[in-house]
Write a protein that holds these residues in place. Structure first.
Motif, PDB file in Angstrom:
ATOM      1  N   THR A  72      87.040  57.930  83.638  1.00 62.61           N
ATOM      2  CA  THR A  72      87.602  57.731  82.255  1.00 62.61           C
ATOM      3  C   THR A  72      89.021  57.768  82.805  1.00 62.61           C
ATOM      4  O   THR A  72      89.178  57.769  83.881  1.00 62.61           O
ATOM      5  N   HIS A  73      89.387  57.548  81.623  1.00 65.96           N
ATOM      6  CA  HIS A  73      91.256  57.676  81.505  1.00 65.96           C
ATOM      7  C   HIS A  73      91.752  58.612  80.204  1.00 65.96           C
ATOM      8  O   HIS A  73      90.983  58.538  79.096  1.00 65.96           O
ATOM      9  N   GLY A  74      92.873  58.344  79.645  1.00 65.91           N
ATOM     10  CA  GLY A  74      93.298  58.803  78.758  1.00 65.91           C
ATOM     11  C   GLY A  74      94.499  59.627  78.562  1.00 65.91           C
ATOM     12  O   GLY A  74      94.887  60.451  79.743  1.00 65.91           O
ATOM     13  N   THR A  75      95.141  60.227  77.715  1.00 64.81           N
ATOM     14  CA  THR A  75      96.165  61.076  77.398  1.00 64.81           C
ATOM     15  C   THR A  75      96.356  61.603  76.415  1.00 64.81           C
ATOM     16  O   THR A  75      95.809  61.270  75.378  1.00 64.81           O
ATOM     17  N   ARG A  76      97.576  62.454  76.488  1.00 65.08           N
ATOM     18  CA  ARG A  76      97.451  62.952  75.062  1.00 65.08           C
ATOM     19  C   ARG A  76      99.040  63.095  74.495  1.00 65.08           C
ATOM     20  O   ARG A  76     100.376  63.288  75.305  1.00 65.08           O
ATOM     21  N   GLY A  77      99.047  63.345  73.221  1.00 64.15           N
ATOM     22  CA  GLY A  77     101.195  62.846  72.929  1.00 64.15           C
ATOM     23  C   GLY A  77     100.975  61.168  72.673  1.00 64.15           C
ATOM     24  O   GLY A  77     100.558  60.459  73.230  1.00 64.15           O
ATOM     25  N   PRO A  78     102.181  61.339  72.871  1.00 73.87           N
ATOM     26  CA  PRO A  78     103.123  59.785  72.633  1.00 73.87           C
ATOM     27  C   PRO A  78     103.195  59.487  74.136  1.00 73.87           C
ATOM     28  O   PRO A  78     103.375  59.780  74.641  1.00 73.87           O
ATOM     29  N   GLY A  79     102.917  57.569  73.809  1.00 72.26           N
ATOM     30  CA  GLY A  79     103.402  56.877  74.684  1.00 72.26           C
ATOM     31  C   GLY A  79     104.447  56.274  74.744  1.00 72.26           C
ATOM     32  O   GLY A  79     105.256  56.036  73.071  1.00 72.26           O
ATOM     33  N   HIS A  80     104.179  55.309  75.246  1.00 70.33           N
ATOM     34  CA  HIS A  80     105.541  53.871  74.543  1.00 70.33           C
ATOM     35  C   HIS A  80     104.909  52.597  74.974  1.00 70.33           C
ATOM     36  O   HIS A  80     104.270  52.399  76.432  1.00 70.33           O
ATOM     37  N   ALA A  81     105.128  51.375  74.466  1.00 72.55           N
ATOM     38  CA  ALA A  81     105.141  49.757  74.593  1.00 72.55           C
ATOM     39  C   ALA A  81     105.723  49.447  73.740  1.00 72.55           C
ATOM     40  O   ALA A  81     107.059  49.871  73.175  1.00 72.55           O
ATOM     41  N   CYS A  82     106.756  48.069  75.185  1.00 75.84           N
ATOM     42  CA  CYS A  82     107.464  47.540  74.295  1.00 75.84           C
ATOM     43  C   CYS A  82     107.370  45.798  74.122  1.00 75.84           C
ATOM     44  O   CYS A  82     106.989  45.083  75.084  1.00 75.84           O
ATOM     45  N   PHE A  83     107.657  45.302  72.974  1.00 76.27           N
ATOM     46  CA  PHE A  83     106.946  44.038  72.466  1.00 76.27           C
ATOM     47  C   PHE A  83     108.059  43.797  73.183  1.00 76.27           C
ATOM     48  O   PHE A  83     109.224  43.529  72.991  1.00 76.27           O
ATOM     49  N   ARG A  84     107.987  41.675  73.647  1.00 73.27           N
ATOM     50  CA  ARG A  84     108.588  41.169  73.585  1.00 73.27           C
ATOM     51  C   ARG A  84     108.655  40.280  72.588  1.00 73.27           C
ATOM     52  O   ARG A  84     107.813  39.580  71.878  1.00 73.27           O
ATOM     53  N   VAL A  85     109.784  40.449  71.862  1.00 68.68           N
ATOM     54  CA  VAL A  85     110.853  39.321  71.026  1.00 68.68           C
ATOM     55  C   VAL A  85     111.459  38.937  70.404  1.00 68.68           C
ATOM     56  O   VAL A  85     112.970  39.020  71.234  1.00 68.68           O
ATOM     57  N   ARG A  86     111.599  37.781  70.805  1.00 63.21           N
ATOM     58  CA  ARG A  86     112.790  36.818  70.514  1.00 63.21           C
ATOM     59  C   ARG A  86     114.003  36.999  70.151  1.00 63.21           C
ATOM     60  O   ARG A  86     113.818  37.980  68.715  1.00 63.21           O
ATOM     61  N   GLY A  87     114.843  36.682  70.129  1.00 63.23           N
ATOM     62  CA  GLY A  87     116.466  37.371  69.181  1.00 63.23           C
ATOM     63  C   GLY A  87     116.791  37.357  68.714  1.00 63.23           C
ATOM     64  O   GLY A  87     116.634  37.705  67.118  1.00 63.23           O
ATOM     65  N   ASP A  88     115.765  35.617  68.056  1.00 64.31           N
ATOM     66  CA  ASP A  88     115.985  35.337  66.330  1.00 64.31           C
ATOM     67  C   ASP A  88     115.045  35.518  65.609  1.00 64.31           C
ATOM     68  O   ASP A  88     115.210  35.271  64.545  1.00 64.31           O
ATOM     69  N   LYS A  89     114.090  36.353  66.116  1.00 60.44           N
ATOM     70  CA  LYS A  89     113.267  36.912  65.330  1.00 60.44           C
ATOM     71  C   LYS A  89     113.679  37.988  65.386  1.00 60.44           C
ATOM     72  O   LYS A  89     112.358  38.727  64.831  1.00 60.44           O
ATOM     73  N   LEU A  90     114.011  38.855  65.481  1.00 62.50           N
ATOM     74  CA  LEU A  90     114.015  40.375  65.775  1.00 62.50           C
ATOM     75  C   LEU A  90     114.656  41.026  64.337  1.00 62.50           C
ATOM     76  O   LEU A  90     114.131  42.459  63.851  1.00 62.50           O
ATOM     77  N   ASP A  91     115.601  40.389  63.371  1.00 65.12           N
ATOM     78  CA  ASP A  91     115.471  40.789  62.178  1.00 65.12           C
ATOM     79  C   ASP A  91     114.540  40.613  60.961  1.00 65.12           C
ATOM     80  O   ASP A  91     114.127  41.442  60.677  1.00 65.12           O
ATOM     81  N   ALA A  92     113.254  39.769  61.429  1.00 68.48           N
ATOM     82  CA  ALA A  92     112.448  39.495  60.341  1.00 68.48           C
ATOM     83  C   ALA A  92     111.331  40.736  60.981  1.00 68.48           C
ATOM     84  O   ALA A  92     110.530  41.371  60.499  1.00 68.48           O
ATOM     85  N   MET A  93     111.261  40.916  62.192  1.00 67.89           N
ATOM     86  CA  MET A  93     111.314  42.109  62.261  1.00 67.89           C
ATOM     87  C   MET A  93     110.843  43.189  61.950  1.00 67.89           C
ATOM     88  O   MET A  93     109.942  43.834  60.871  1.00 67.89           O
TER      89      MET A  93
END
Length: 140
Positions: A72-93
């Motif tokens: 079993t595993h898990g947590t409560r409350g908000p977590g964090h993740a960071c997606f790798r995005v090329r600099g030239d695509k950040l404005d589109a995101m």
């Protein structure tokens, strides 16, 4: 000591509403759904890795005897993740998120020049899209 790891294979976040999570990560972020098990989890392909989104109630229940030996595993409350995005695509995101009604909480350049944007998923998890240079990783 030399690390034997080669990278992160999977990252887990938790959400009570898997329908909202599947819509957000699939339709807004643009990740491919790999699998879904009813109200237990939905998994997405993210580059060379997998994003796991679990219902915290379901993953706190032990698997029936004879099933996979995953603890079993898990947590409560908000977590964090960071997606790798090329600099030239950040404005589109940013545009994609804004058009979907997602607030950008922060958009800035780190002291090393890498740019990050922060926002939240429907479950309240803190998400980031950042240039790989944030951690000294070369862009492909």
């Amino acid at each position: 000591m030399t690390s034997l790891t080669e990278g992160i294979l999977e990252t887990a976040l938790y959400a009570d509403d898997l329908d909202a999570a599947e819509h957000f990560y699939g339709s807004v972020i643009g990740l491919e759904t790999v699998t879904r098990v009813k109200d237990r989890h939905v998994f997405f392909r993210c580059g060379a890795g997998i994003l796991l989104v679990f219902n915290p109630e379901a993953t706190s229940v032990p698997s029936p005897t004879g099933k996979l030996p995953v603890p079993t595993h898990g947590t409560r409350g908000p977590g964090h993740a960071c997606f790798r995005v090329r600099g030239d695509k950040l404005d589109a995101m940013v545009d994609r998120l804004t058009q979907a009604g997602i607030d950008i909480e922060a958009d800035f350049n780190w002291p090393n020049g890498a740019r990050s944007i922060y926002f939240r998923d429907p479950a309240g998890n803190s998400l980031e899209c950042a240039e790989p240079g944030l951690w000294g990783i070369e862009q492909d």
